[in-house]
Design a protein around this motif. Structure first.
Motif, PDB file in Angstrom:
ATOM      1  N   SER A  22       0.820  -1.284   0.300  1.00 53.87           N
ATOM      2  CA  SER A  22      -0.093   0.172  -0.003  1.00 53.87           C
ATOM      3  C   SER A  22       0.925   1.367  -0.028  1.00 53.87           C
ATOM      4  O   SER A  22       0.017   2.374  -0.143  1.00 53.87           O
ATOM      5  CB  SER A  22      -0.821   0.109   1.245  1.00 53.87           C
ATOM      6  N   SER A 181      -5.256  -3.117   3.862  1.00 50.15           N
ATOM      7  CA  SER A 181      -4.771  -4.250   3.241  1.00 50.15           C
ATOM      8  C   SER A 181      -5.160  -4.050   1.730  1.00 50.15           C
ATOM      9  O   SER A 181      -5.601  -2.754   1.499  1.00 50.15           O
ATOM     10  CB  SER A 181      -5.503  -5.513   3.529  1.00 50.15           C
ATOM     11  N   ASP A 182      -4.663  -4.856   0.709  1.00 47.78           N
ATOM     12  CA  ASP A 182      -5.095  -4.728  -0.645  1.00 47.78           C
ATOM     13  C   ASP A 182      -6.315  -5.240  -0.938  1.00 47.78           C
ATOM     14  O   ASP A 182      -6.526  -5.573  -2.352  1.00 47.78           O
ATOM     15  CB  ASP A 182      -3.910  -5.143  -1.593  1.00 47.78           C
ATOM     16  N   ILE A 183      -6.996  -5.811  -0.115  1.00 45.44           N
ATOM     17  CA  ILE A 183      -8.370  -6.483  -0.357  1.00 45.44           C
ATOM     18  C   ILE A 183      -9.326  -5.605   0.793  1.00 45.44           C
ATOM     19  O   ILE A 183      -9.133  -5.372   1.747  1.00 45.44           O
ATOM     20  CB  ILE A 183      -8.311  -7.890  -0.184  1.00 45.44           C
ATOM     21  N   GLU A 184     -10.635  -5.584   0.228  1.00 41.98           N
ATOM     22  CA  GLU A 184     -11.583  -4.907   1.106  1.00 41.98           C
ATOM     23  C   GLU A 184     -11.849  -5.469   2.370  1.00 41.98           C
ATOM     24  O   GLU A 184     -12.339  -4.935   3.519  1.00 41.98           O
ATOM     25  CB  GLU A 184     -12.957  -4.816   0.541  1.00 41.98           C
ATOM     26  N   ASP A 247      -9.894  -2.150   2.926  1.00 45.51           N
ATOM     27  CA  ASP A 247      -9.005  -1.702   1.696  1.00 45.51           C
ATOM     28  C   ASP A 247      -8.095  -0.318   1.942  1.00 45.51           C
ATOM     29  O   ASP A 247      -8.840   0.826   1.989  1.00 45.51           O
ATOM     30  CB  ASP A 247      -9.908  -1.756   0.106  1.00 45.51           C
ATOM     31  N   GLY A 249      -6.686   1.090  -0.353  1.00 44.11           N
ATOM     32  CA  GLY A 249      -6.478   1.579  -1.671  1.00 44.11           C
ATOM     33  C   GLY A 249      -6.628   3.188  -1.440  1.00 44.11           C
ATOM     34  O   GLY A 249      -5.682   3.992  -2.226  1.00 44.11           O
ATOM     35  N   ARG A 263     -17.737  -0.087   6.059  1.00 38.22           N
ATOM     36  CA  ARG A 263     -16.713  -0.655   5.243  1.00 38.22           C
ATOM     37  C   ARG A 263     -15.748  -1.755   5.784  1.00 38.22           C
ATOM     38  O   ARG A 263     -15.657  -1.550   6.934  1.00 38.22           O
ATOM     39  CB  ARG A 263     -15.738   0.592   4.513  1.00 38.22           C
ATOM     40  N   GLY A 264     -15.275  -2.394   4.958  1.00 37.52           N
ATOM     41  CA  GLY A 264     -14.340  -3.567   5.524  1.00 37.52           C
ATOM     42  C   GLY A 264     -14.953  -4.588   6.145  1.00 37.52           C
ATOM     43  O   GLY A 264     -16.279  -4.553   6.492  1.00 37.52           O
TER      44      GLY A 264
END
Ligand code: GLU
Length: 282
Positions: A22, A181-184, A247, A249, A263-264
């Motif tokens: 990230s 992370s790079d995933i939700e 995420d 991002g 979220r998440g």
């Protein structure tokens, strides 16, 4: 709004973990300065809200490798140590400049598993965190890779900063851990391989079924997969903290989460009556 999400607005002491993938541009491996700047602004704003914040930041090896002109993440221990030594200093230099812009004081704490296993060292670390947080400082934590990777056994190394951040959360009695992370978040299956995979937005109990959902999802820059993140959830929730995988991002997700946005994946705290951190370090 879900009441568990609404409760996030009352958190007083939080740990945010950001991974190497990230912090760097995927195409070049160079530091993503815009993202780092936004991350720092988010954290300073949390502090301005009166929340005590700890940042667990990876990136020492990745930044060091880039600085030394290596094209790949190093595999050999001595080279990793060399990269970490170069990269950690460089990363802190960037952080210090950014935190200073927002009039925030940041400090560095490098930890090893050995020091966590030693009661006296652990107490020292605890006292230092306590003092720093009381002074309004934002400690930036990483594993002391130049020392830890020296020890060849996994038993003596955290190895990934997901685990390190869960241990720090438990040690300082934080009430929330956010793993960027790079995933939700958590899915019923790996969404990169299975389009039918469903998103899980809340985990109330880490039962066998949930633990089975952990599948190694490694990336080029980082090390921790979903299985690791679920064992982090074990440590953090048992210590009495909520944990979120989200995420990273867009790091603006930090204040959205703290405002209660759904979220998440949120793992609810389930404090063990006689929580013993050492048990989780073995
Ligand atoms: N401590 C390592 C570093 O800073 C990263 C470990 C991880 O990727 O979780 O490079």
């Amino acid at each position: 709004m879900d009441e568990n999400r609404a409760r996030l607005r009352d958190k007083k002491r939080i740990v945010v973990k950001i991974g190497s993938s990230s912090l760097t541009h995927e195409e070049t491996g160079e530091v993503n300065l815009i993202k780092l700047e936004k991350l720092v602004r988010e954290l300073c704003d949390l502090r301005n809200r009166g929340i005590q914040v700890v940042l667990v930041s990876s990136g020492a090896i990745a930044v060091g490798a880039r600085t030394l002109g290596l094209s790949e993440r190093p595999q050999q221990t001595a080279l990793k140590q060399a990269c970490a030594s170069v990269g950690q200093a460089r990363l802190m230099m960037i952080y210090q400049r950014l935190f200073a812009e927002y009039n925030c004081i940041a400090s560095q704490i490098l930890m090893t598993k050995n020091t966590m296993l030693n009661a006296i060292n652990r107490e020292n670390a605890q006292n230092t965190f306590e003092k720093l947080l009381g002074l309004g400082v934002i400690p930036i934590v990483n594993e002391n890779d130049t020392i830890s990777t020296y020890e060849l056994s996994q038993l003596q190394q955290f190895g990934d900063n997901d685990t390190l951040s869960a241990v720090v959360t438990a040690m300082i009695g934080a009430d929330l851990l956010i793993l960027l992370s790079d995933i939700e978040g958590l899915y019923t299956d790996d969404p990169r391989l299975n389009p039918e995979a469903c998103f899980i937005d809340k985990v109330e109990r880490l039962d066998e079924e949930i633990m089975r959902l952990g599948k190694g999802a490694g990336t080029r820059a980082g090390t921790g997969g979903m299985a690791t993140k679920l064992s982090c959830a074990r440590i953090a929730t048992a210590s009495g903290a909520d944990m979120i995988i989200a995420d990273g991002g867009d790091v603006g997700i930090i204040h959205r989460l703290m405002d209660g946005e759904e979220r998440g994946t949120l793992f609810l705290a389930a404090r063990e009556e006689h929580f013993d951190l050492e048990k989780y370090l073995m």
